[in-house]
Scaffold this motif. Structure first.
Motif, short mmCIF file in Angstrom:
data_model
loop_
_atom_site.label_atom_id
_atom_site.label_comp_id
_atom_site.label_asym_id
_atom_site.label_seq_id
_atom_site.Cartn_x
_atom_site.Cartn_y
_atom_site.Cartn_z
N HIS A 109 0.84 -1.18 0.00
CA HIS A 109 0.00 0.00 0.00
C HIS A 109 0.88 1.24 0.00
O HIS A 109 1.81 1.36 0.80
CB HIS A 109 -0.91 0.01 1.22
CG HIS A 109 -1.89 -1.12 1.26
ND1 HIS A 109 -3.03 -1.14 0.47
CD2 HIS A 109 -1.89 -2.28 1.94
CE1 HIS A 109 -3.68 -2.27 0.70
NE2 HIS A 109 -3.01 -2.98 1.59
N TRP A 110 0.58 2.15 -0.90
CA TRP A 110 1.35 3.37 -1.05
C TRP A 110 1.50 4.11 0.29
O TRP A 110 2.57 4.63 0.60
CB TRP A 110 0.65 4.25 -2.08
CG TRP A 110 1.34 5.50 -2.49
CD1 TRP A 110 0.98 6.77 -2.20
CD2 TRP A 110 2.51 5.60 -3.34
NE1 TRP A 110 1.84 7.67 -2.79
CE2 TRP A 110 2.78 6.98 -3.50
CE3 TRP A 110 3.33 4.67 -3.96
CZ2 TRP A 110 3.85 7.45 -4.26
CZ3 TRP A 110 4.40 5.14 -4.73
CH2 TRP A 110 4.65 6.50 -4.87
N ALA A 111 0.46 4.12 1.07
CA ALA A 111 0.46 4.87 2.33
C ALA A 111 1.39 4.27 3.37
O ALA A 111 1.76 4.95 4.34
CB ALA A 111 -0.95 4.95 2.89
N GLN A 112 1.77 3.02 3.23
CA GLN A 112 2.68 2.39 4.19
C GLN A 112 4.10 2.94 4.05
O GLN A 112 4.90 2.82 4.97
CB GLN A 112 2.73 0.89 3.96
CG GLN A 112 1.45 0.13 4.32
CD GLN A 112 1.58 -1.34 3.98
OE1 GLN A 112 1.77 -1.71 2.82
NE2 GLN A 112 1.47 -2.19 4.98
N PHE A 113 4.39 3.52 2.92
CA PHE A 113 5.75 3.96 2.63
C PHE A 113 5.81 5.47 2.77
O PHE A 113 5.18 6.21 2.02
CB PHE A 113 6.16 3.51 1.24
CG PHE A 113 6.26 2.02 1.11
CD1 PHE A 113 5.13 1.25 0.88
CD2 PHE A 113 7.49 1.38 1.23
CE1 PHE A 113 5.22 -0.14 0.78
CE2 PHE A 113 7.59 0.00 1.12
CZ PHE A 113 6.45 -0.76 0.90
N ASP A 114 6.60 5.92 3.73
CA ASP A 114 6.63 7.34 4.09
C ASP A 114 7.40 8.18 3.09
O ASP A 114 7.18 9.40 3.01
CB ASP A 114 7.27 7.49 5.48
CG ASP A 114 6.63 6.57 6.51
OD1 ASP A 114 7.14 5.46 6.74
OD2 ASP A 114 5.60 6.98 7.07
N HIS A 115 8.33 7.57 2.39
CA HIS A 115 9.21 8.31 1.50
C HIS A 115 9.16 7.70 0.11
O HIS A 115 9.21 6.47 -0.02
CB HIS A 115 10.65 8.27 2.02
CG HIS A 115 10.76 8.59 3.48
ND1 HIS A 115 10.69 9.88 3.97
CD2 HIS A 115 10.93 7.78 4.56
CE1 HIS A 115 10.81 9.84 5.29
NE2 HIS A 115 10.95 8.59 5.67
N ARG A 116 9.03 8.51 -0.92
CA ARG A 116 8.93 8.02 -2.28
C ARG A 116 9.79 8.85 -3.21
O ARG A 116 9.96 10.05 -3.00
CB ARG A 116 7.48 8.03 -2.79
CG ARG A 116 6.52 7.25 -1.90
CD ARG A 116 5.70 8.21 -1.08
NE ARG A 116 4.69 7.57 -0.30
CZ ARG A 116 3.56 8.16 0.02
NH1 ARG A 116 3.31 9.37 -0.43
NH2 ARG A 116 2.68 7.52 0.75
N GLY A 117 10.28 8.21 -4.26
CA GLY A 117 11.04 8.94 -5.26
C GLY A 117 10.12 9.56 -6.29
O GLY A 117 8.89 9.44 -6.22
N GLN A 118 10.72 10.23 -7.27
CA GLN A 118 9.96 10.92 -8.30
C GLN A 118 9.59 9.99 -9.46
O GLN A 118 8.75 10.35 -10.28
CB GLN A 118 10.76 12.11 -8.83
CG GLN A 118 10.96 13.21 -7.80
CD GLN A 118 9.65 13.78 -7.33
OE1 GLN A 118 8.81 14.19 -8.13
NE2 GLN A 118 9.43 13.81 -6.01
N GLY A 119 10.24 8.85 -9.52
CA GLY A 119 9.89 7.88 -10.55
C GLY A 119 10.83 7.88 -11.73
O GLY A 119 11.48 8.89 -12.03
N THR A 120 10.91 6.74 -12.37
CA THR A 120 11.69 6.59 -13.59
C THR A 120 10.86 5.79 -14.59
O THR A 120 10.20 4.83 -14.24
CB THR A 120 13.05 5.90 -13.31
OG1 THR A 120 13.84 5.89 -14.49
CG2 THR A 120 12.87 4.47 -12.81
N GLN A 121 10.89 6.23 -15.85
CA GLN A 121 10.05 5.63 -16.88
C GLN A 121 10.69 4.35 -17.42
O GLN A 121 11.88 4.32 -17.75
CB GLN A 121 9.84 6.61 -18.03
CG GLN A 121 9.02 6.07 -19.18
CD GLN A 121 7.55 5.87 -18.82
OE1 GLN A 121 6.94 6.74 -18.23
NE2 GLN A 121 7.00 4.72 -19.19
#
Length: 126
Positions: A109-121
């Motif tokens: 679940h996205w909400a379980q993770f406090d820190h996220r990157g901007q993403g890579t395609q």
């Protein structure tokens, strides 16, 4: 904690890519870590994670046997090795880190993770 993904790009069906995630303040051994992806027009989904005191790996059914999540504690880097790629694997891939030693029961679940990157395609051509 800042997370920065790298390694995305274009691959052919059946090909491989390796994603990396690192950043300032990111001590990979102190977090539950994982990868999400989001294809255009689709919901974001959890792909793979390493969680819990035993640092067990969890994979979505769609990537089992093809993707491998791993960490390099010395480099404080999270990886996602993707093999036998399919067009359905295309999307923006996000690395994520969560506080605590919880485990995944059924899905990420996205909400379980406090820190996220901007993403890579990642784009897989047929």
């Amino acid at each position: 904690v800042q997370l920065v993904e790298s390694g995305g790009g274009l691959a052919q069906t059946g090909g491989s890519l390796r994603l990396s995630c690192a950043g300032p303040g990111f001590n990979v051994d102190q977090y539950a870590v994982g990868w999400f992806r989001q294809a255009l027009g689709k919901e974001r989904e959890g792909v793979a994670a390493i969680t819990g005191w035993d640092r067990s790996a969890w994979y979505a059914d769609s990537v089992k046997g093809r993707f491998t999540i791993s960490v390099d504690n010395a480099k404080n880097t999270l990886y996602l090795q993707m093999s036998n790629l399919k067009p359905d694997d295309s999307g923006v891939y996000y690395c994520a880190a969560g506080e605590g030693r919880w485990i995944i029961i059924t899905t990420m679940h996205w909400a379980q993770f406090d820190h996220r990157g901007q993403g890579t395609q990642v784009t897989v051509s047929s």
